[in-house]
Scaffold this motif. Structure first.
Motif, PDB file in Angstrom:
ATOM      1  N   UNK A 121       0.840  -1.203   0.000  1.00 53.92           N
ATOM      2  CA  UNK A 121       0.000   0.000   0.000  1.00 53.92           C
ATOM      3  C   UNK A 121       0.872   1.248   0.000  1.00 53.92           C
ATOM      4  N   UNK A 122       2.013   1.193   0.694  1.00 56.84           N
ATOM      5  CA  UNK A 122       2.930   2.341   0.713  1.00 56.84           C
ATOM      6  C   UNK A 122       3.467   2.664  -0.677  1.00 56.84           C
ATOM      7  N   UNK A 123       3.511   1.663  -1.557  1.00 58.55           N
ATOM      8  CA  UNK A 123       3.959   1.884  -2.940  1.00 58.55           C
ATOM      9  C   UNK A 123       2.807   2.339  -3.835  1.00 58.55           C
ATOM     10  N   UNK A 124       1.704   2.772  -3.208  1.00 57.61           N
ATOM     11  CA  UNK A 124       0.505   3.184  -3.941  1.00 57.61           C
ATOM     12  C   UNK A 124      -0.069   2.018  -4.733  1.00 57.61           C
ATOM     13  N   UNK A 125       0.029   0.807  -4.118  1.00 56.04           N
ATOM     14  CA  UNK A 125      -0.424  -0.400  -4.805  1.00 56.04           C
ATOM     15  C   UNK A 125      -1.928  -0.443  -5.020  1.00 56.04           C
ATOM     16  N   UNK A 126      -2.707   0.119  -4.072  1.00 58.39           N
ATOM     17  CA  UNK A 126      -4.160   0.132  -4.232  1.00 58.39           C
ATOM     18  C   UNK A 126      -4.548   0.927  -5.483  1.00 58.39           C
ATOM     19  N   UNK A 127      -3.896   2.081  -5.670  1.00 60.42           N
ATOM     20  CA  UNK A 127      -4.188   2.903  -6.849  1.00 60.42           C
ATOM     21  C   UNK A 127      -3.851   2.158  -8.135  1.00 60.42           C
TER      22      UNK A 127
END
Length: 728
Positions: A121-127
């Motif tokens: 999620x910190x790597x903007x994985x959700x986006x």
């Protein structure tokens, strides 16, 4: 000499090498242990490695959960969560479809671990995942694993549901609205929509613009019970979040947006949702599983809660439209035409009205509108009476005329009875209360009619009149009759009739005479002798029985119980276990593997709480987890199953028992451990049962009746069934 408690013996795997046996010092930093393992295999850059459980979970070992490691555990040296997240973030963007699919499979599996999920999620994985869905280029297994990973990541509660775009919602809704869609994609899409609706009022508005009841119904007509369950869950979520304020409703629309609850019910009736659920789910050849039973129960509760507005609305004696309903009841009962204004004097008409209202059984004969100012049941009682008069006219007229021809003291007042009966039915069905988190108590018969509550009332008001006659009751016996009627209804409901006709049949068999027999039988089974010697004997053996109950409670705590973890999502498929040590000194608890079967040993539960450290046990709304969850605070049934153990100034171990039985066992057992009195109803019931049994055994012994140590043998079956009884 036993090994130090901080030393744990484990085996560590590394691909292509023999497993290494080593001792882990829990006092050392985890990074130092990983460095030592890496050096043993001549691996550099130890900061890029991590340890994880070599089981089906593959969860990473962190400083927070390292105490969960037990002797004999098998660990695996693997890529660190940050490295793994970076690699998967890159791999899922591969141009190769095969490589992308494998990456998404790994991502869906890894996302169950909160340590990995946080890094991804910190790597903007959700986006990235939402962009992949919005682009619409993936389908089949690619889309299925993308949505699976998304659901697993969101389940950790790290990212707010309010952050998603309308384009993403449209895509997910589009998968649900398509007539032919991959089952795995459909299931996950329904789960996402449900979570969106339940977790955000803003998202409810957006989802409601995209989803209609008509588009959900085809999923109920299939044969996949999981899809049916998820579909009803989405309907329940939309139902639960529907705005309560009255807004303009267009009957030609089937969209749920901005519909008040009453109009939501109108839409459901238009689309014949009830009959579809009845024929395709309830009467399906497949047995109904617990999750489906829960969703049907929730739908039943939410449907009955639509009655709350009328139940809590007082009648306005000045409202002519409401007064006309009472006039209609009088007209149907006595077949009178509306008198012209000049027919007779005002006093004569008032006298005639008063006489008729008395025959109808109202308390206030002059102005019966005043009878409906009590809430509950308010206007709901009048609605029921009018429905009965219009749809069961013969039965209505018979009841009114039959009672108006009796002596005053023996007549069963229809008006007063209807008001009190409506209030009773609302209490029995818990109208206005939120559905319980763990309840599966739905009644199939309420899905067999569009006006099931009104029909239920019609059956029960005829039962009340019948019971009144059987009891030969007078006006002074009104409350006694209502108690018997409640007992008749409750006993019939426990048998779960499949239809309203079956309910009628069950109630027919539960006559007043039968209720008396049942009561007498129960009294004999729970006979309580009141003579002085018997009371003295009871008092003498009561401490012995209480000690026996205490030991039983502690033994049950030693066996342990599986508790469900409460989360914001409906499907709470994660569990934890708690049990008491055999010496009653320590509570062992920890997360439970989903696939775990058989007994849960003490060694498998890593967390420990010494009983000596327990300060207090709190229950109900005083529990911290009841104060934290807004939705649960209003849920009376969940509060009744909640309890917490305070073991430091501000530290709690929070429980929600699976049922009332386990709740009583645990609160009794914990109070017994703390040297406090066991006060639950369950203890009182056990005390009464055991005391009664012990008293009877001792009295039999006084009569020199020998009671064998072992029960008599069960008679053998005859070897030859070829016989006939000669009646002559």
């Amino acid at each position: 000499m036993p090994p130090p408690s901080d030393i744990v013996k484990v085996a560590i795997e590394w691909p292509g090498a023999f497993p290494k046996l080593m001792e882990i010092d829990q006092k050392k930093p985890l990074s130092a242990i990983i460095k030592e393992v890496c050096e043993g295999w001549s691996l550099g850059n130890h900061e890029n490695f991590a340890l994880q459980n070599a089981d089906s979970t593959n969860f990473y070992i962190t400083e927070k959960n390292r105490n969960d490691i037990k002797n004999g555990s098998i660990l695996r040296l693997t890529t660190s969560p940050s490295q793994m997240a970076g690699q998967l973030h890159e791999r899922i963007q591969s141009s190769s479809m095969d490589a992308k699919l494998e990456a998404l499979k790994d991502l869906a599996n890894s996302s169950r671990d909160i340590t990995f999920a946080q890094e991804f999620i910190n790597l903007d994985g959700i986006s990235l995942l939402t962009q992949m869905v919005e682009s619409g280029t993936d389908f089949g297994d690619l889309l299925s694993f993308t949505l699976t990973a998304f659901v697993e990541l969101m389940d950790h509660g790290i990212v707010s549901w309010d952050t998603f775009s309308v384009a993403f919602i449209k895509k997910i809704a589009g998968y649900v609205n398509k007539s032919a869609m991959d089952m795995a994609v459909l299931q996950r899409s329904l789960a996402i929509l449900e979570s969106m609706v339940l977790n955000s009022q803003d998202l409810y508005q957006k989802v409601a613009q995209e989803i209609t009841i008509g588009q959900l119904i085809p999923h109920l007509q299939g044969t996949d019970q999981d899809i049916q369950t998820y579909t009803i869950a989405v309907i329940n979520a939309l139902f639960l979040k529907a705005p309560e304020d009255k807004r303009q409703f267009d009957e030609s629309s089937v969209n749920i947006l901005d519909c008040p609850l009453t109009e939501m019910a109108h839409i459901l009736a238009q689309k014949q949702l009830r009959s579809i659920i009845l024929s395709n789910v309830i009467r399906s050849p497949k047995p109904i599983n617990d999750e489906m039973a829960h969703q049907l129960y929730v739908l039943q509760v939410l449907t009955f809660n639509l009655l709350e507005d009328r139940m809590m609305t007082k009648m306005d004696p000045q409202d002519q439209a409401q007064r006309d309903i009472i006039f209609e009841l009088r007209r149907i009962a006595f077949d009178v035409e509306c008198e012209p204004n000049n027919s007779g004097s005002i006093e004569k008409r008032k006298s005639m009205y008063t006489r008729d209202y008395k025959k109808l059984g109202f308390i206030n004969h002059v102005n019966p509108a005043m009878d409906f100012t009590q809430i509950p049941p308010g206007m709901l009682a009048l609605d029921n009476m009018l429905y009965f008069a219009r749809h069961h006219q013969d039965a209505y007229i018979r009841i009114v005329l039959e009672n108006s021809s009796r002596e005053d003291k023996h007549e069963c007042p229809f008006g007063r009875s209807s008001i009190e009966l409506t209030k009773m039915l609302c209490e029995i069905l818990k109208v206005g209360e939120l559905p319980s988190e763990n309840c599966h108590d739905f009644h199939p018969m309420f899905f067999t009619h569009d006006r099931s509550f009104e029909e239920f009332f019609c059956i029960c008001i005829q039962l009340l009149n019948k019971t009144w006659k059987e009891m030969r009751a007078t006006s002074e016996d009104f409350n006694k009759v209502m108690q018997v009627v409640r007992e008749q209804i409750m006993r019939a409901l426990t048998q779960k009739p499949n239809s309203l006709d079956q309910l009628k049949s069950r109630l027919q068999n539960l006559s007043y005479t039968e209720i008396l027999k049942i009561r007498q039988s129960e009294r004999m089974n729970q006979e309580d002798f009141q003579s002085r010697p018997i009371l003295e004997l009871r008092e003498k053996i009561q401490p012995e029985i209480m000690e026996l109950i205490k030991q039983q409670r502690l033994n049950r705590l030693c066996d342990g119980t599986r508790f469900r973890k409460i989360s914001s999502r409906r499907r709470q498929d994660k569990f934890w276990y708690c049990r008491l040590s055999p010496n009653h000194k320590v509570l062992h608890y920890g997360d439970l593997e989903e696939s775990l079967q058989g007994e849960v040993t003490h060694d498998s539960l890593q967390e420990k709480l010494p009983v000596a450290d327990i300060k207090a046990v709190v229950t109900g709304k005083d529990c911290p987890h009841m104060k934290e969850k807004g939705a649960l605070k209003q849920n009376k049934e969940v509060q009744e199953l909640a309890f917490s153990v305070l073991y430091e100034s501000d530290e709690y171990l929070n429980f929600i028992a699976p049922d009332k039985h386990e709740y009583c066992v645990w609160t009794d057992g914990l109070n017994a451990l703390l040297g406090k009195e066991m006060t639950s109803d369950f203890t009182k019931s056990d005390m009464d049962t055991l005391l009664s049994m012990e008293m009877k055994l001792r009295l039999l012994d006084l009569e020199n009746i020998q009671i064998p140590e072992a029960p008599p043998p069960i008679p053998k079956e005859p070897s030859n069934y070829d016989f006939v009884y000669d009646c002559n």
